[in-house]
Design a protein around this motif. Structure first.
Motif, mmCIF file in Angstrom:
data_model
loop_
_atom_site.group_PDB
_atom_site.id
_atom_site.type_symbol
_atom_site.label_atom_id
_atom_site.label_comp_id
_atom_site.label_asym_id
_atom_site.label_seq_id
_atom_site.Cartn_x
_atom_site.Cartn_y
_atom_site.Cartn_z
ATOM 1 N N ILE A 6 1.077 -1.262 -0.268
ATOM 2 C CA ILE A 6 0.160 0.010 -0.182
ATOM 3 C C ILE A 6 0.741 1.334 -0.137
ATOM 4 O O ILE A 6 2.076 1.471 1.244
ATOM 5 C CB ILE A 6 -1.027 0.183 1.325
ATOM 6 N N ALA A 45 -3.960 -2.354 5.992
ATOM 7 C CA ALA A 45 -4.794 -0.995 5.795
ATOM 8 C C ALA A 45 -5.424 -0.225 6.999
ATOM 9 O O ALA A 45 -5.555 0.807 7.233
ATOM 10 C CB ALA A 45 -5.941 -1.471 4.399
ATOM 11 N N GLU A 52 -6.397 7.262 6.231
ATOM 12 C CA GLU A 52 -6.338 7.131 4.970
ATOM 13 C C GLU A 52 -6.940 7.447 3.509
ATOM 14 O O GLU A 52 -6.948 6.446 3.670
ATOM 15 C CB GLU A 52 -4.498 6.870 4.367
ATOM 16 N N SER A 53 -7.059 8.585 2.945
ATOM 17 C CA SER A 53 -8.264 7.597 1.896
ATOM 18 C C SER A 53 -7.526 7.572 0.150
ATOM 19 O O SER A 53 -7.792 7.143 -0.735
ATOM 20 C CB SER A 53 -9.517 8.389 1.369
ATOM 21 N N LEU A 97 -7.230 2.701 -4.055
ATOM 22 C CA LEU A 97 -7.675 2.032 -2.394
ATOM 23 C C LEU A 97 -8.349 3.426 -1.943
ATOM 24 O O LEU A 97 -7.482 3.472 -0.772
ATOM 25 C CB LEU A 97 -6.336 1.789 -1.879
ATOM 26 N N PRO A 98 -9.957 3.425 -2.056
ATOM 27 C CA PRO A 98 -10.736 4.267 -1.047
ATOM 28 C C PRO A 98 -11.096 3.804 -0.567
ATOM 29 O O PRO A 98 -10.373 2.520 0.033
ATOM 30 C CB PRO A 98 -11.611 4.554 -2.186
ATOM 31 N N LEU A 99 -10.979 4.691 0.697
ATOM 32 C CA LEU A 99 -11.635 4.799 2.182
ATOM 33 C C LEU A 99 -13.161 5.198 1.763
ATOM 34 O O LEU A 99 -13.429 6.395 1.693
ATOM 35 C CB LEU A 99 -10.753 5.980 2.841
ATOM 36 N N HIS A 104 -11.078 0.510 4.589
ATOM 37 C CA HIS A 104 -10.861 0.303 2.391
ATOM 38 C C HIS A 104 -11.786 -0.214 1.098
ATOM 39 O O HIS A 104 -12.069 -1.304 2.288
ATOM 40 C CB HIS A 104 -9.610 0.672 2.861
#
Length: 111
Positions: A6, A45, A52-53, A97-99, A104
Motif C-alpha cells: 500500500i 490497511a 487515509e483515503s 484503494l479508497p476509504l 478501505h
C-alpha cells in the motif's frame, strides 16, 4: 502468488516517476519493503492507514522477487519483506484503494 504493498499517492507518484523505490518511511527505517498477503492486507490497511483515503494498492508476483524473505511480524504471522528496491517492472497491477464508510474498499479479486 500475489503480494501487496500500500502506497500513499505521493509515494506512488514518486515511485512511478523514478521506476524504483526503497519504500515508504517505515520501509526505509526497517531496511526492507513491507508487503502483505491477500489474507493480511485488509488488516494492514486498517492498522497503518485507517484514516487515509488517497492510497494505491500495488500487486507483485512473489515468485518473481529475489531477495524476498518471509519473516514473523504481527501476531507471529509470516510477512513478505523485500530486501532490495522495488522496481516498476515488478508491479503486476496498481489500483486505487479508497476509504469507504466502513474501511478501505479493495479491488475485486484481492481476497
Amino acid at each position: 502468488m500475489l503480494i501487496y504493498k500500500i502506497f500513499r499517492r505521493p509515494e506512488w507518484v514518486a515511485f512511478h516517476a523514478a521506476g524504483q523505490t526503497l519504500g515508504a518511511p517505515i520501509d526505509l527505517a526497517d531496511g526492507y519493503i513491507h508487503f502483505s498477503t491477500a489474507a493480511q492486507v485488509a488488516e494492514t490497511a486498517a492498522k497503518h492507514f485507517a484514516t487515509e483515503s488517497d492510497l494505491v494498492l500495488v500487486a507483485v508476483e512473489a515468485d518473481r522477487l529475489e531477495a524476498l524473505k518471509w519473516e514473523p511480524s504481527r501476531g507471529g504471522a509470516l510477512f513478505p519483506h523485500l530486501y532490495r528496491p522495488l522496481m516498476a517492472a515488478d508491479v503486476v497491477w496498481d489500483k486505487s484503494l479508497p476509504l469507504g464508510a466502513t474501511g478501505h474498499i479493495f479491488p475485486e479479486g484481492v481476497f
